[in-house]
Motif scaffolding. Sequence first.
Motif, PDB file in Angstrom:
ATOM      1  N   ASN A 176       0.872  -1.174   0.000  1.00  0.00           N
ATOM      2  CA  ASN A 176       0.000   0.000   0.000  1.00  0.00           C
ATOM      3  C   ASN A 176       0.910   1.224   0.000  1.00  0.00           C
ATOM      4  OD1 ASN A 176      -2.257  -1.638   0.098  1.00  0.00           O
ATOM      5  ND2 ASN A 176      -2.501  -1.490   2.307  1.00  0.00           N
ATOM      6  N   VAL A 177       1.096   1.806  -1.179  1.00  0.00           N
ATOM      7  CA  VAL A 177       2.068   2.881  -1.372  1.00  0.00           C
ATOM      8  C   VAL A 177       1.459   4.213  -0.948  1.00  0.00           C
ATOM      9  CG1 VAL A 177       3.356   4.155  -3.139  1.00  0.00           C
ATOM     10  CG2 VAL A 177       3.312   1.659  -3.177  1.00  0.00           C
ATOM     11  N   GLU A 178       2.255   5.049  -0.284  1.00  0.00           N
ATOM     12  CA  GLU A 178       1.714   6.271   0.313  1.00  0.00           C
ATOM     13  C   GLU A 178       2.267   7.565  -0.278  1.00  0.00           C
ATOM     14  OE1 GLU A 178       0.246   6.593   3.912  1.00  0.00           O
ATOM     15  OE2 GLU A 178       0.266   4.505   4.530  1.00  0.00           O
ATOM     16  N   SER A 179       3.234   7.474  -1.197  1.00  0.00           N
ATOM     17  CA  SER A 179       3.791   8.698  -1.773  1.00  0.00           C
ATOM     18  C   SER A 179       4.501   8.369  -3.076  1.00  0.00           C
ATOM     19  CB  SER A 179       4.775   9.370  -0.809  1.00  0.00           C
ATOM     20  OG  SER A 179       5.940   8.563  -0.656  1.00  0.00           O
ATOM     21  N   GLU A 180       4.737   9.392  -3.878  1.00  0.00           N
ATOM     22  CA  GLU A 180       5.471   9.203  -5.126  1.00  0.00           C
ATOM     23  C   GLU A 180       6.933   8.813  -4.883  1.00  0.00           C
ATOM     24  OE1 GLU A 180       3.505  12.480  -7.988  1.00  0.00           O
ATOM     25  OE2 GLU A 180       3.454  12.857  -5.806  1.00  0.00           O
ATOM     26  N   PRO A 181       7.633   9.427  -3.938  1.00  0.00           N
ATOM     27  CA  PRO A 181       9.010   8.975  -3.683  1.00  0.00           C
ATOM     28  C   PRO A 181       9.073   7.501  -3.273  1.00  0.00           C
ATOM     29  CG  PRO A 181       8.669  11.129  -2.718  1.00  0.00           C
ATOM     30  CD  PRO A 181       7.326  10.659  -3.170  1.00  0.00           C
ATOM     31  N   GLU A 182       8.127   7.054  -2.457  1.00  0.00           N
ATOM     32  CA  GLU A 182       8.107   5.645  -2.079  1.00  0.00           C
ATOM     33  C   GLU A 182       7.880   4.754  -3.300  1.00  0.00           C
ATOM     34  OE1 GLU A 182       5.285   2.389   0.122  1.00  0.00           O
ATOM     35  OE2 GLU A 182       4.965   4.498   0.660  1.00  0.00           O
ATOM     36  N   MET A 183       6.962   5.165  -4.157  1.00  0.00           N
ATOM     37  CA  MET A 183       6.643   4.390  -5.354  1.00  0.00           C
ATOM     38  C   MET A 183       7.868   4.273  -6.271  1.00  0.00           C
ATOM     39  SD  MET A 183       3.330   5.111  -7.714  1.00  0.00           S
ATOM     40  CE  MET A 183       3.853   6.799  -8.106  1.00  0.00           C
ATOM     41  N   GLU A 184       8.621   5.355  -6.410  1.00  0.00           N
ATOM     42  CA  GLU A 184       9.818   5.344  -7.257  1.00  0.00           C
ATOM     43  C   GLU A 184      10.901   4.455  -6.652  1.00  0.00           C
ATOM     44  OE1 GLU A 184      10.440   9.504  -7.310  1.00  0.00           O
ATOM     45  OE2 GLU A 184       8.827   9.883  -8.755  1.00  0.00           O
ATOM     46  N   ALA A 185      11.048   4.507  -5.323  1.00  0.00           N
ATOM     47  CA  ALA A 185      12.025   3.650  -4.651  1.00  0.00           C
ATOM     48  C   ALA A 185      11.642   2.181  -4.800  1.00  0.00           C
ATOM     49  CB  ALA A 185      12.124   4.022  -3.176  1.00  0.00           C
ATOM     50  N   LEU A 186      10.360   1.875  -4.666  1.00  0.00           N
ATOM     51  CA  LEU A 186       9.895   0.502  -4.803  1.00  0.00           C
ATOM     52  C   LEU A 186      10.136  -0.018  -6.221  1.00  0.00           C
ATOM     53  CD1 LEU A 186       8.452  -1.967  -3.642  1.00  0.00           C
ATOM     54  CD2 LEU A 186       6.260  -0.864  -4.194  1.00  0.00           C
ATOM     55  N   SER A 187       9.874   0.812  -7.207  1.00  0.00           N
ATOM     56  CA  SER A 187      10.133   0.406  -8.587  1.00  0.00           C
ATOM     57  C   SER A 187      11.614   0.086  -8.790  1.00  0.00           C
ATOM     58  CB  SER A 187       9.695   1.508  -9.558  1.00  0.00           C
ATOM     59  OG  SER A 187       9.968   1.144 -10.895  1.00  0.00           O
TER      60      SER A 187
END
Length: 421
Positions: A123-134
């Motif tokens: 459950n992603v909570e921010s764009e920076p987190e999403m980019e790091a996860l990718s």
Amino acid sequence: MDHFLYRDGELHAEDVPLRDIAQAVGTPFYVYSSATLLRHFRLFDAALEGMDHLVCYAMKALSNQAVIQLLGDAGAGMDVVSEGEYCRARAAGIPGDRIVFSGVGKTKGEMRTALTGGIRQFNVESEPEMEALSEVAVSLGLRAPITIRVNPDVDARTHAKIATGKSENKFGIPIDRARDVYAHAARLPGIEVIGIDVHIGSQLTELEPFRAAYGKVADLTEALRADGHDIRRLDLGGGLGIPYATGNANPPLPSDYGALIRESVGHLGCEIEIEPGRLIAGNAGLLVSEVIYVKQGADRQFLILDAAMNDLIRPAMYDAHHDIVPLVEPAPGAERATYDVVGPVCESGDTFARGREMAQVGPGDVVAFRSAGAYGAVMSSEYNSRPMVPEVLVQRDQFAVIRARPTFDEMIARDTLPAWL
């Protein structure tokens, strides 16, 4: 409903007299009822019967391995918010495809652990987190399944410290930016968008905030599908409250909550996830403590217990109410008294109740804090070098210590001295 009842004048956990546990392990201690934990999980599961769904227990409420395995064996998924919780879930035998990873501050190390160990979704909570996860997923040759947590700016009408769905809270992305964020997610090579996540707070005692939030999620689902996203899963969070004080109006039942979900999002054909924690664990646990002294102050009596704020911090942190009852059932018409109920920690905040009218008790008597299963043991500490209290699980007429009280030697041995000392 719980399974802590008086029988023959003594408070029992299922079929076990609490006096027997107190004599075996000493006070204070936490005790949990297997029957209550399972009953509450099954109420949520039944509330969504006929819908494609998974009830993911929010482990932050109570994360003992025995409790996780008990619920997991009954079919529960797990909602985790740290690598430690993820590892606890896996150690208890929960398969990765039943674990949801929530939280605003996931590190790359935590992402890597979950991706390699198996995960249902982040459950992603921010764009920076999403980019790091990718980035982490690509480095492993994987794609990470995600929902994006949206903040619907809905007032949950709960305590400010446990509200999560208003615009000023740290959680999620503003819902009016969701379409842009989902478009960004679709362009990231290590991300697979599967759904939407929302969670507006804890200890909600009415359904209207859920209705407002889920209505916004339904509208967003249709908008995102129109944009070309395959929205097939809705994570609707948890937060349904429990009655902490005897005589207070009861919060909605899981069946009422399930009916609201059907009404709000049932037409979308999505798989539904919910993440209850407090309602599953809260009334399934007691904190049991012995009276040390009754002290007469200038204008009040202090009931001094051997449990303290380090054992149960909710009253100090949230001004939370817990009913306090004696293990020996008061006789009809028995004398009552008014106390400030306190612990031995050197803080004025070490107060469980002020001006509490209750059955009269004295030194050596044992009392139980009701509704202490959620956010009790998991938030405890060794402040004042007080040992963590044991946890005990009951099943019918059996009980077992599922976390032992450490000795002082064990506590001290965790410290290490530098060479120069």
